[in-house]
Write a protein that holds these residues in place. Sequence first.
Motif, PDB file in Angstrom:
ATOM      1  N   ILE A   1       3.225 -17.944  51.988  1.00  0.00           N
ATOM      2  CA  ILE A   1       2.618 -17.424  53.224  1.00  0.00           C
ATOM      3  C   ILE A   1       1.128 -17.753  53.242  1.00  0.00           C
ATOM      4  O   ILE A   1       0.588 -18.203  54.262  1.00  0.00           O
ATOM      5  CB  ILE A   1       2.856 -15.913  53.338  1.00  0.00           C
ATOM      6  CG1 ILE A   1       4.369 -15.628  53.458  1.00  0.00           C
ATOM      7  CG2 ILE A   1       2.101 -15.324  54.531  1.00  0.00           C
ATOM      8  CD1 ILE A   1       4.719 -14.161  53.607  1.00  0.00           C
ATOM      9  N   LEU A   2       0.466 -17.579  52.106  1.00  0.00           N
ATOM     10  CA  LEU A   2      -0.966 -17.909  52.027  1.00  0.00           C
ATOM     11  C   LEU A   2      -1.203 -19.391  52.312  1.00  0.00           C
ATOM     12  O   LEU A   2      -2.161 -19.760  52.979  1.00  0.00           O
ATOM     13  CB  LEU A   2      -1.503 -17.549  50.642  1.00  0.00           C
ATOM     14  CG  LEU A   2      -1.577 -16.044  50.336  1.00  0.00           C
ATOM     15  CD1 LEU A   2      -1.933 -15.806  48.879  1.00  0.00           C
ATOM     16  CD2 LEU A   2      -2.590 -15.363  51.243  1.00  0.00           C
ATOM     17  N   ASP A   3      -0.299 -20.249  51.789  1.00  0.00           N
ATOM     18  CA  ASP A   3      -0.426 -21.693  52.037  1.00  0.00           C
ATOM     19  C   ASP A   3      -0.324 -22.003  53.527  1.00  0.00           C
ATOM     20  O   ASP A   3      -1.060 -22.840  54.053  1.00  0.00           O
ATOM     21  CB  ASP A   3       0.695 -22.456  51.300  1.00  0.00           C
ATOM     22  CG  ASP A   3       0.446 -22.499  49.794  1.00  0.00           C
ATOM     23  OD1 ASP A   3      -0.672 -22.144  49.369  1.00  0.00           O
ATOM     24  OD2 ASP A   3       1.374 -22.864  49.062  1.00  0.00           O
ATOM     25  N   LEU A   4       0.610 -21.326  54.197  1.00  0.00           N
ATOM     26  CA  LEU A   4       0.798 -21.580  55.627  1.00  0.00           C
ATOM     27  C   LEU A   4      -0.419 -21.106  56.422  1.00  0.00           C
ATOM     28  O   LEU A   4      -0.916 -21.819  57.301  1.00  0.00           O
ATOM     29  CB  LEU A   4       2.079 -20.884  56.112  1.00  0.00           C
ATOM     30  CG  LEU A   4       2.379 -20.978  57.602  1.00  0.00           C
ATOM     31  CD1 LEU A   4       2.285 -22.406  58.116  1.00  0.00           C
ATOM     32  CD2 LEU A   4       3.773 -20.428  57.888  1.00  0.00           C
ATOM     33  N   ILE A   5      -0.921 -19.918  56.065  1.00  0.00           N
ATOM     34  CA  ILE A   5      -2.121 -19.405  56.745  1.00  0.00           C
ATOM     35  C   ILE A   5      -3.267 -20.404  56.567  1.00  0.00           C
ATOM     36  O   ILE A   5      -3.972 -20.735  57.527  1.00  0.00           O
ATOM     37  CB  ILE A   5      -2.504 -18.021  56.190  1.00  0.00           C
ATOM     38  CG1 ILE A   5      -1.451 -16.974  56.602  1.00  0.00           C
ATOM     39  CG2 ILE A   5      -3.890 -17.593  56.678  1.00  0.00           C
ATOM     40  CD1 ILE A   5      -1.644 -15.599  55.993  1.00  0.00           C
ATOM     41  N   GLU A   6      -3.422 -20.919  55.341  1.00  0.00           N
ATOM     42  CA  GLU A   6      -4.514 -21.861  55.058  1.00  0.00           C
ATOM     43  C   GLU A   6      -4.387 -23.125  55.911  1.00  0.00           C
ATOM     44  O   GLU A   6      -5.364 -23.611  56.484  1.00  0.00           O
ATOM     45  CB  GLU A   6      -4.492 -22.221  53.575  1.00  0.00           C
ATOM     46  CG  GLU A   6      -5.726 -23.007  53.139  1.00  0.00           C
ATOM     47  CD  GLU A   6      -5.539 -23.618  51.755  1.00  0.00           C
ATOM     48  OE1 GLU A   6      -4.906 -22.979  50.898  1.00  0.00           O
ATOM     49  OE2 GLU A   6      -6.018 -24.752  51.554  1.00  0.00           O
ATOM     50  N   GLN A   7      -3.149 -23.639  56.023  1.00  0.00           N
ATOM     51  CA  GLN A   7      -2.930 -24.847  56.831  1.00  0.00           C
ATOM     52  C   GLN A   7      -3.270 -24.594  58.301  1.00  0.00           C
ATOM     53  O   GLN A   7      -3.846 -25.451  58.971  1.00  0.00           O
ATOM     54  CB  GLN A   7      -1.475 -25.307  56.714  1.00  0.00           C
ATOM     55  CG  GLN A   7      -1.166 -26.012  55.404  1.00  0.00           C
ATOM     56  CD  GLN A   7      -1.958 -27.291  55.216  1.00  0.00           C
ATOM     57  OE1 GLN A   7      -2.247 -27.988  56.187  1.00  0.00           O
ATOM     58  NE2 GLN A   7      -2.338 -27.589  54.001  1.00  0.00           N
ATOM     59  N   LEU A   8      -2.894 -23.419  58.793  1.00  0.00           N
ATOM     60  CA  LEU A   8      -3.146 -23.117  60.217  1.00  0.00           C
ATOM     61  C   LEU A   8      -4.636 -22.944  60.492  1.00  0.00           C
ATOM     62  O   LEU A   8      -5.115 -23.231  61.586  1.00  0.00           O
ATOM     63  CB  LEU A   8      -2.379 -21.867  60.633  1.00  0.00           C
ATOM     64  CG  LEU A   8      -0.858 -22.046  60.733  1.00  0.00           C
ATOM     65  CD1 LEU A   8      -0.158 -20.704  60.835  1.00  0.00           C
ATOM     66  CD2 LEU A   8      -0.494 -22.919  61.937  1.00  0.00           C
ATOM     67  N   GLU A   9      -5.381 -22.505  59.462  1.00  0.00           N
ATOM     68  CA  GLU A   9      -6.822 -22.303  59.651  1.00  0.00           C
ATOM     69  C   GLU A   9      -7.563 -23.619  59.875  1.00  0.00           C
ATOM     70  O   GLU A   9      -8.699 -23.605  60.348  1.00  0.00           O
ATOM     71  CB  GLU A   9      -7.424 -21.576  58.438  1.00  0.00           C
ATOM     72  CG  GLU A   9      -7.181 -20.076  58.475  1.00  0.00           C
ATOM     73  CD  GLU A   9      -7.801 -19.378  57.259  1.00  0.00           C
ATOM     74  OE1 GLU A   9      -8.952 -19.679  56.936  1.00  0.00           O
ATOM     75  OE2 GLU A   9      -7.113 -18.557  56.647  1.00  0.00           O
ATOM     76  N   TYR A  10      -6.944 -24.748  59.508  1.00  0.00           N
ATOM     77  CA  TYR A  10      -7.589 -26.040  59.780  1.00  0.00           C
ATOM     78  C   TYR A  10      -7.611 -26.360  61.273  1.00  0.00           C
ATOM     79  O   TYR A  10      -8.384 -27.203  61.724  1.00  0.00           O
ATOM     80  CB  TYR A  10      -6.863 -27.180  59.041  1.00  0.00           C
ATOM     81  CG  TYR A  10      -7.026 -27.155  57.536  1.00  0.00           C
ATOM     82  CD1 TYR A  10      -8.289 -27.113  56.954  1.00  0.00           C
ATOM     83  CD2 TYR A  10      -5.920 -27.195  56.700  1.00  0.00           C
ATOM     84  CE1 TYR A  10      -8.444 -27.099  55.579  1.00  0.00           C
ATOM     85  CE2 TYR A  10      -6.058 -27.175  55.311  1.00  0.00           C
ATOM     86  CZ  TYR A  10      -7.327 -27.127  54.765  1.00  0.00           C
ATOM     87  OH  TYR A  10      -7.471 -27.108  53.404  1.00  0.00           O
ATOM     88  N   LEU A  11      -6.732 -25.729  62.062  1.00  0.00           N
ATOM     89  CA  LEU A  11      -6.674 -26.036  63.494  1.00  0.00           C
ATOM     90  C   LEU A  11      -7.941 -25.533  64.185  1.00  0.00           C
ATOM     91  O   LEU A  11      -8.497 -24.508  63.799  1.00  0.00           O
ATOM     92  CB  LEU A  11      -5.439 -25.389  64.124  1.00  0.00           C
ATOM     93  CG  LEU A  11      -4.085 -25.851  63.567  1.00  0.00           C
ATOM     94  CD1 LEU A  11      -2.954 -25.066  64.210  1.00  0.00           C
ATOM     95  CD2 LEU A  11      -3.889 -27.331  63.793  1.00  0.00           C
ATOM     96  N   PRO A  12      -8.397 -26.245  65.232  1.00  0.00           N
ATOM     97  CA  PRO A  12      -9.638 -25.840  65.890  1.00  0.00           C
ATOM     98  C   PRO A  12      -9.467 -24.496  66.599  1.00  0.00           C
ATOM     99  O   PRO A  12      -8.460 -24.254  67.256  1.00  0.00           O
ATOM    100  CB  PRO A  12      -9.884 -26.969  66.909  1.00  0.00           C
ATOM    101  CG  PRO A  12      -8.532 -27.548  67.156  1.00  0.00           C
ATOM    102  CD  PRO A  12      -7.772 -27.405  65.863  1.00  0.00           C
ATOM    103  N   GLY A  13     -10.444 -23.628  66.447  1.00  0.00           N
ATOM    104  CA  GLY A  13     -10.431 -22.336  67.129  1.00  0.00           C
ATOM    105  C   GLY A  13      -9.525 -21.307  66.489  1.00  0.00           C
ATOM    106  O   GLY A  13      -9.346 -20.213  67.017  1.00  0.00           O
ATOM    107  N   ILE A  14      -8.928 -21.646  65.347  1.00  0.00           N
ATOM    108  CA  ILE A  14      -8.029 -20.713  64.664  1.00  0.00           C
ATOM    109  C   ILE A  14      -8.731 -20.164  63.426  1.00  0.00           C
ATOM    110  O   ILE A  14      -8.924 -20.878  62.451  1.00  0.00           O
ATOM    111  CB  ILE A  14      -6.706 -21.405  64.256  1.00  0.00           C
ATOM    112  CG1 ILE A  14      -6.014 -22.039  65.474  1.00  0.00           C
ATOM    113  CG2 ILE A  14      -5.764 -20.428  63.558  1.00  0.00           C
ATOM    114  CD1 ILE A  14      -5.544 -21.047  66.509  1.00  0.00           C
ATOM    115  N   GLY A  15      -9.117 -18.904  63.477  1.00  0.00           N
ATOM    116  CA  GLY A  15      -9.732 -18.241  62.333  1.00  0.00           C
ATOM    117  C   GLY A  15      -8.674 -17.586  61.460  1.00  0.00           C
ATOM    118  O   GLY A  15      -7.480 -17.702  61.736  1.00  0.00           O
ATOM    119  N   PRO A  16      -9.122 -16.890  60.396  1.00  0.00           N
ATOM    120  CA  PRO A  16      -8.163 -16.266  59.469  1.00  0.00           C
ATOM    121  C   PRO A  16      -7.204 -15.287  60.151  1.00  0.00           C
ATOM    122  O   PRO A  16      -6.002 -15.304  59.872  1.00  0.00           O
ATOM    123  CB  PRO A  16      -9.075 -15.532  58.480  1.00  0.00           C
ATOM    124  CG  PRO A  16     -10.392 -16.202  58.571  1.00  0.00           C
ATOM    125  CD  PRO A  16     -10.513 -16.694  59.969  1.00  0.00           C
TER     126      PRO A  16
END
Lengths: 200, 200
Positions: free
Chosen positions: B5-20
């Motif tokens: 789950i942490l890995d997925l959150i980290e990957q999504l945080e690379y998207l523009p405008g997506i914070g933690p």
Amino acid sequence: MEKVILDLIEQLEYLPGIGPKAAQRITYYLLNTSKGKVSALLQAIAFAKDNIQFCQNCGNYTVSKLCSICTNPIRNKSLICIIEQPKDIIGLEASGKYNGLYLVLGGQISPLDNIGPNDLRINLLLHRVQTDNISEIIIATNLNLEGELTANYIKDKLANSKSNNHFKITRIASGLPAGSDIEFADEITLGRALDYRTEI
Amino acid sequence: MEKVILDLIEQLEYLPGIGPKAAQRITYYLLNTSKGKVSALLQAIAFAKDNIQFCQNCGNYTVSKLCSICTNPIRNKSLICIIEQPKDIIGLEASGKYNGLYLVLGGQISPLDNIGPNDLRINLLLHRVQTDNISEIIIATNLNLEGELTANYIKDKLANSKSNNHFKITRIASGLPAGSDIEFADEITLGRALDYRTEI
């Protein structure tokens, strides 16, 4: 715009908190980013989706039979905190105030949505009450109508369960949020904050 | 939290405008959503990423050799609007004020980022100036330092190109944004708004 781009924007708009503008921005970011980075994202989603299951003891997300909280030897196994969704665990853990186990109901009793007690993990809870050595059960369902209904239903079920253990049943406190202004609080919250005032 | 789950959150945080927080919210949405819906999203991303290429005439995103704008018979082929990125097309199209073709540079001249004229589609532009029957070239690079530098470089290049056509070279107007207050405008924008004032 190309149909393939419009399709991608549409798919991204299904994500929570992502409107048309944000979906467009993410789409152009994805098109403009290296294949490797995009693959890493796709793999992280697919891997999580394929491997995540529900913990057999509490209903939390896990990749094994039991989640990392249920298998953690330093957690206090005599406490159960009942919550609606796995994501509710994040805030409770972040508070640093709880060291027990959880029971994830998987939702709340909601007659309008056709969700009854049998759709939730109430039998798992009753099973744990029989087999585990429980000292306290904290009901942390949401503070809205359905959450309160669910809390009351569970309280009655637990009170009627023929457990050999004596355990407390508690409900998380209702009151004013930290950092909030009394001026902007709704009257029900203020009423509760008065009802449950504590001596200082 | 589980590593997957942490890995997925980290990957999504690379998207523009997506914070933690947003990444966490999307993660739990994806875990809680049907496999079919998640597959549709993954396929839309993979399909776009695998099939999108650059239009050979203008550098816009397309699934064919030429994009839908370059192949549209009702577009005015004597106009070229020079932009930095494919996404800049969206706003210009939405304005409803432009019916010509585009030339997507693929960036802006930026010595600090080591991006020079040869990294942009300036040769493609010069080629089109020779072969197409051009009446006007509108330079719509960004209004920041690098965008102005790029606009000036292109203007000089076009002026020196030995084309048989006579075409105008124009720059999109600089001034106060629609709906803005003069009070809050910066002095450079106000200066330009005065310099380029028009009779009414």
